[in-house]
Design a protein around this motif. Structure first.
Motif, PDB file in Angstrom:
ATOM      1  N   ALA A 279      38.118  36.797  39.115  1.00 38.84           N
ATOM      2  CA  ALA A 279      39.337  36.430  39.828  1.00 38.84           C
ATOM      3  C   ALA A 279      39.221  36.820  41.294  1.00 38.84           C
ATOM      4  O   ALA A 279      39.635  36.069  42.176  1.00 38.84           O
ATOM      5  CB  ALA A 279      40.532  37.102  39.186  1.00 38.84           C
ATOM      6  N   ALA A 280      38.637  37.995  41.563  1.00 42.12           N
ATOM      7  CA  ALA A 280      38.491  38.426  42.951  1.00 42.12           C
ATOM      8  C   ALA A 280      37.669  37.406  43.727  1.00 42.12           C
ATOM      9  O   ALA A 280      38.011  37.022  44.845  1.00 42.12           O
ATOM     10  CB  ALA A 280      37.823  39.796  43.000  1.00 42.12           C
TER      11      ALA A 280
ATOM     12  N   LYS B 160      29.371  29.880  47.137  1.00 40.00           N
ATOM     13  CA  LYS B 160      29.935  30.800  46.155  1.00 40.00           C
ATOM     14  C   LYS B 160      31.440  30.541  46.024  1.00 40.00           C
ATOM     15  O   LYS B 160      32.038  29.984  46.954  1.00 40.00           O
ATOM     16  CB  LYS B 160      29.726  32.243  46.639  1.00 40.00           C
ATOM     17  N   PRO B 161      32.048  30.999  44.910  1.00 41.30           N
ATOM     18  CA  PRO B 161      33.491  30.769  44.738  1.00 41.30           C
ATOM     19  C   PRO B 161      34.331  31.196  45.936  1.00 41.30           C
ATOM     20  O   PRO B 161      35.262  30.501  46.323  1.00 41.30           O
ATOM     21  CB  PRO B 161      33.829  31.616  43.510  1.00 41.30           C
ATOM     22  N   TYR B 162      33.983  32.355  46.549  1.00 46.20           N
ATOM     23  CA  TYR B 162      34.843  32.808  47.650  1.00 46.20           C
ATOM     24  C   TYR B 162      34.787  31.841  48.821  1.00 46.20           C
ATOM     25  O   TYR B 162      35.756  31.685  49.564  1.00 46.20           O
ATOM     26  CB  TYR B 162      34.469  34.224  48.085  1.00 46.20           C
TER      27      TYR B 162
ATOM     28  N   THR C 204      37.334  34.232  43.145  1.00 44.92           N
ATOM     29  CA  THR C 204      38.068  32.997  43.413  1.00 44.92           C
ATOM     30  C   THR C 204      39.279  33.238  44.307  1.00 44.92           C
ATOM     31  O   THR C 204      39.950  32.287  44.685  1.00 44.92           O
ATOM     32  CB  THR C 204      38.556  32.329  42.114  1.00 44.92           C
ATOM     33  N   MET C 205      39.586  34.484  44.627  1.00 49.02           N
ATOM     34  CA  MET C 205      40.654  34.742  45.596  1.00 49.02           C
ATOM     35  C   MET C 205      40.069  34.896  46.995  1.00 49.02           C
ATOM     36  O   MET C 205      40.675  35.485  47.879  1.00 49.02           O
ATOM     37  CB  MET C 205      41.426  36.006  45.220  1.00 49.02           C
ATOM     38  N   GLY C 206      38.845  34.442  47.184  1.00 49.30           N
ATOM     39  CA  GLY C 206      38.260  34.457  48.518  1.00 49.30           C
ATOM     40  C   GLY C 206      37.596  35.759  48.895  1.00 49.30           C
ATOM     41  O   GLY C 206      37.283  35.983  50.055  1.00 49.30           O
ATOM     42  N   ILE C 207      37.403  36.645  47.905  1.00 53.11           N
ATOM     43  CA  ILE C 207      36.785  37.929  48.225  1.00 53.11           C
ATOM     44  C   ILE C 207      35.279  37.813  48.026  1.00 53.11           C
ATOM     45  O   ILE C 207      34.817  37.497  46.924  1.00 53.11           O
ATOM     46  CB  ILE C 207      37.392  39.044  47.354  1.00 53.11           C
ATOM     47  N   ASN C 208      34.536  38.059  49.079  1.00 54.88           N
ATOM     48  CA  ASN C 208      33.076  38.012  49.004  1.00 54.88           C
ATOM     49  C   ASN C 208      32.617  39.270  48.281  1.00 54.88           C
ATOM     50  O   ASN C 208      32.412  40.314  48.891  1.00 54.88           O
ATOM     51  CB  ASN C 208      32.513  37.937  50.418  1.00 54.88           C
ATOM     52  N   THR C 209      32.488  39.163  46.972  1.00 50.33           N
ATOM     53  CA  THR C 209      32.355  40.381  46.163  1.00 50.33           C
ATOM     54  C   THR C 209      31.141  41.225  46.558  1.00 50.33           C
ATOM     55  O   THR C 209      31.273  42.434  46.678  1.00 50.33           O
ATOM     56  CB  THR C 209      32.286  40.046  44.661  1.00 50.33           C
ATOM     57  N   SER C 210      29.979  40.588  46.767  1.00 51.69           N
ATOM     58  CA  SER C 210      28.831  41.448  47.073  1.00 51.69           C
ATOM     59  C   SER C 210      29.021  42.164  48.406  1.00 51.69           C
ATOM     60  O   SER C 210      28.648  43.324  48.534  1.00 51.69           O
ATOM     61  CB  SER C 210      27.506  40.695  47.049  1.00 51.69           C
TER      62      SER C 210
END
Lengths: 300, 344, 259
Positions: B198-199, C71-73, B201-207
């Motif tokens: 979810a993070a 990527k999704p973000y 797809t909420m626009g958070i660049n996780t890495s």
């Protein structure tokens, strides 16, 4: 070349010790997705158990192979029951909690057991010398000097692992274990007693750790209460290298670790421990799921 | 006056230091106790650092002592071998101590980046395994490097850390972590912890968020390492073993993972506990281990999980505020915590 | 100008072609729906459209921008937001924080502003909080802003997911079964909510839904998937009467009766 084969035998022997220990890590991880940080301590308890059985009943005697085997199995089952008890008391209540909680509990168990063993008077902080279970016979194959006990340890380990593989693939309890490792909830709906399966897993894991402890102590006959920590870490790495959750992976990883460690320590002993981690990191970067592991796909 | 009531920490924090300082001056607390307090300070910094990764971002680092080792050795190299800080006048010593500390932090941060960059991309628990490995690799490297004393250990590090400086760095660390958590950066990390897909797809660049938090955490661990080196004046590679890493994990999870206050109190209480239990001789660590299991079993969120000191004024996370600034504040902040147990 | 465009996308898992040759062209303020039996590949389409899976063939454009390899973000940055079939809220955070978290990538202060809490930080935090509260008020969740997300009733969790998706200020919003598990009253609420998002906020919407009545009521254009193939598409009336669709839903019987 002779040196190489000799080192290979040493490496395989150490590897079989790691493999036996790694199986416990991998089985526990496979079923309850938990890294049992106290697993190395089962090795310590197992070798102490064997030590006490020998010094109580067979003091100062050279054991025959049959009795030696019996003693080791007795030590293994004692440790197995301890393992089941530890799981029931410390891990079971945390089963539905985040996995890191049970890992912390395992660290607590490890701290507790090590210091408990150190505190109780008849074990104490001082190292104990492990008795020789079998008289070692050296023999030559061509120019290569080999030790009978080492060969026996390797063969015995392979036999034990094959029996385990048979149990898991062919018996009912093995099938239940495989089912529970796929999906605990679904398998309990299918009438599998998951608690019993987990107990059996811990019994086997701890028992194998004890056997590997006895094998280890037979070669490096100094028992300390912290002996399990380093060995446990290495076996854990072995399990990860092979692909955690897969028993064949644990065996493969164990042998790889053992051989690499012996080969490197023959060149530079200070490096051996560090290098094994470097190998681990390289393998993980190339193949994150381990050599035999399957990649996990998260369903969205 | 009103401002002071709202910001009572401006008075309280220095007051705590002054009290400890006066107790030390008047010999009520002997050097041994002061040393324990200083080590507790180092442990608080380390636990804060670990909380950024394990608590806030939900990644599991189980080899954090490795970063502490890098910080300790780099800073010791800086102050002892490159510059001989022991022979300097006191002002210069302070300056070089701070420089050494920053150098230690940067050294650790570089390693944090090198470790975090490849591993944090991967889903799953690889960070745990790789950090465990990293800690042991660093230890092996130190063991064979003669320049830092190899397996004999590094002696004669100038005693530059003092109660004052450790206290200052503890406070700075706490506020850095607070500021981090109460910002878009921290919220991004919390989102990753709670639900990575979810993070994403909420626009958070996780890495990116994970690496940022991890590098910050490594930097702080490096600072703790420098404090440690300049307090004890002696470093040995085996000090930074896997056991040391598990100590910090224990402080964090027993204190309350995700909670800044929990990690402060956990580190402080559990550093002091074995010393308090010293009268029990060899049984003290048995009790310590047993207590840890009991805490995790009966209070899985940790002693102070889901709670924060009110003086930190944390907004994120819907936390229950506890603590001393309530004494000065007539209105206590009431945060509706529908069910703090169920939330974590 | 199409907001979301899928150009003949397909995806294969191993030997299995999960979705084959799917195309879509969604423009501003339009409301499309994807329907199909279980396992038809609807959620897989969503996962491709949001960057979670990479299509093996074809390409996706958001607002005219080609999204290959993103990527999704990055999809979200380009103006797309989604909800999930199985609710994926940030369960450890409060309702307000959930919405604020979705603002993270639009925050206009850097790392050092954050650590040292400069004026920029305070101004930006204030802006984010106000905007989040505005959104919560718009959907009547403001009273529950301090509840933990997983303590909300089921219907409100779904609503919060939509609010959270809106917080990323998307141009198009993808809803994966927004009415799953709801009773008829709640479904009416969801319908009015979706229509508000479309009409008042002017977002393009793509929705997956099983509830046929609802789909027929809200959708302007429907695509029907079965075994990964688009078997029918068009206005609700057209799709409803398409024998292929009836066959897909009812199985071989319809087929038999037709012949």
């Amino acid at each position: 070349m002779e040196k190489f084969i000799q080192l290979l035998v040493y490496g395989l022997q150490l590897g079989s010790i790691y493999a036996l220990l790694a199986i416990g890590y991998t089985m526990v991880f496979g079923i309850i997705r938990m890294i049992n940080m106290a697993h190395g301590d089962f090795l310590m308890m197992g070798s102490y158990a064997v030590f006490f059985i020998v010094s109580l009943f067979f003091a100062d005697q050279m054991l025959g192979p049959a009795i030696a085997l019996f003693v080791i199995l007795a030590g293994a089952s004692i440790t197995g029951f301890i393992g089941v008890g530890v799981e029931r008391i410390a891990y079971k209540p945390l089963r539905n909690r985040p996995k890191i909680s049970s890992m912390i509990a395992a660290i607590g168990v490890s701290l507790f057991t090590q210091n408990f063993f150190r505190a109780i008077p008849f074990i104490g902080p001082n190292p104990r010398t492990f008795p020789k279970l079998l008289k070692d016979v050296l023999f030559y194959v061509g120019p290569i000097q080999l030790s009978l006990v080492r060969i026996v340890v390797i063969i015995l380990s392979i036999v034990i692992m094959s029996v385990l593989y048979f149990i898991i693939m062919k018996t009912t309890i093995g099938m239940e274990m495989r089912a529970a490792s796929c999906d605990k909830d679904a398998s309990s709906l299918m009438g599998i007693n998951v608690n019993r399966v987990i107990s059996a897993t811990f019994f086997i894991g701890a028992g194998l750790a004890a056997i590997s402890g006895a094998f280890y102590a037979n070669n490096y006959p100094v028992l300390t209460v912290t002996m399990g920590a380093t060995l446990g870490n290495k076996a854990f790495i072995a399990a990860v290298i092979g692909g955690i959750g897969d028993i064949r992976g644990a065996v493969l990883g164990g042998f790889i670790m053992g051989v690499i460690e012996i080969m490197i320590s023959s060149v530079y002993s200070e490096l051996a421990y560090g290098i094994s981690f470097v190998v681990l990191i390289i393998i993980l970067l190339l193949k994150p799921e381990g050599l035999l592991g399957k990649p996990m796909i998260e369903k969205v | 006056m009103n401002w002071l009531r709202k910001n009572s920490e401006v008075i309280i924090l220095p007051l705590i230091y002054v009290v400890i300082f006066l107790l030390q001056k008047n010999k009520i607390l002997n050097n041994y106790v002061i040393q324990i307090i200083m080590l507790a300070g180092v442990n608080i910094i380390m636990t804060q650092s670990l909380n950024l990764v394990n608590g806030m971002t939900g990644q599991n680092s189980i080899g954090h002592a490795g970063f502490m080792a890098v910080g300790a050795y780099v800073s010791a190299l800086f102050s002892k071998i490159i510059f001989n800080a022991a022979a300097m006048p006191p002002t210069m010593q302070t300056i070089f101590f701070l420089l050494a500390t920053i150098a230690g932090g940067i050294g650790a941060a570089i390693f944090g980046f090198l470790i975090g960059m490849p591993t944090l991309r991967l889903k799953g628990d690889y960070l745990a395994i790789v950090t465990l490995g990293f800690g042991e690799v660093i230890r092996s490297i130190i063991r064979i490097t003669p320049a830092v004393g190899a397996a004999r250990g590094l002696t004669g590090i100038p005693k530059l850390a003092s109660l004052f400086w450790i206290f200052v760095f503890v406070v700075i660390t706490i506020y850095i972590c607070r500021n981090y958590m109460d910002s878009a950066y921290g919220r991004g990390c919390l989102a990753i912890r709670d639900n990575e897909v979810a993070a994403d797809t909420m626009g958070i660049n996780t890495s990116k968020y994970k690496v940022q938090a991890f590098v910050t955490s490594a930097f702080i661990a490096g600072i703790a390492g420098s404090m440690y080196a300049h307090t004890l004046r002696y470093l040995h590679p085996d000090v930074f073993s896997y056991t040391k890493s598990t100590d910090f994990l224990v402080y964090l999870y027993a204190g309350g993972v995700g909670s800044i206050s929990g990690s402060i109190l956990g580190a402080f209480i559990l550093t002091a506990l074995p010393e308090v239990l010293r009268f029990m001789n060899e049984w003290r660590l048995v009790i310590y281990g047993g207590l840890l299991v009991i805490i995790i079993l009966f209070r899985p969120v940790g002693m102070f999980g889901g709670k924060e000191f009110a003086f930190l004024k944390l907004k994120t996370g819907g936390i229950q505020h506890i603590g001393f600034s309530n004494l000065f504040q007539r209105k206590t902040k009431k945060t509706i915590v529908a069910n703090e147990e169920a939330s974590r | 100008m199409s907001i979301l465009k899928a150009d003949h996308i397909s995806i294969q898992f191993g030997g299995l072609k999960a979705v084959n040759d799917f195309s879509l062209d969604l423009e501003q303020k339009e409301l499309y729906a994807i329907i199909g039996p279980n396992g038809a590949g609807k959620t897989t389409v969503f996962n491709m459209l949001t960057g979670i899976y990479q299509p093996t063939q074809g390409s996706i454009y958001i607002d005219g921008k080609l999204m290959a390899g993103c990527k999704p973000y990055q999809f979200t940055e380009a103006g797309l937001a989604r909800t999930f079939q199985n609710i994926r809220l940030f369960h450890g955070a409060t309702v307000l924080d959930n919405v604020k978290m979705a603002h993270s990538f639009k925050t206009d202060y850097n790392f050092f502003n954050m650590l040292s809490r400069t004026g920029k930080y305070h101004a930006e935090e204030k802006r984010i909080t106000e905007k989040s509260m505005e959104l919560l008020e718009m959907f009547d969740l403001q009273d529950k802003k301090n509840f933990f997300a997983n303590n909300l009733p089921y219907g409100e969790q779904r609503k919060l997911e939509i609010v959270r998706a809106l917080a990323t200020e998307p141009k198009v919003i993808l809803l994966d079964e927004p009415a799953a598990g709801m009773n008829p009253n709640e479904i009416d609420d969801v319908v009015s909510l979706i229509l508000r998002v479309q009409k008042d906020l002017g977002k393009a919407i793509l929705v997956i839904e099983h509830h046929m009545k609802m789909v027929m009521k809200i959708a302007e254009y429907i695509k029907v998937l079965d075994f990964g193939e688009t078997i029918s598409e068009g206005t609700p009336e057209k799709v409803q009467n398409d024998p292929k669709v009836i066959e897909a839903y009812l199985g071989g019987h319809a087929n038999a009766s037709r012949n």
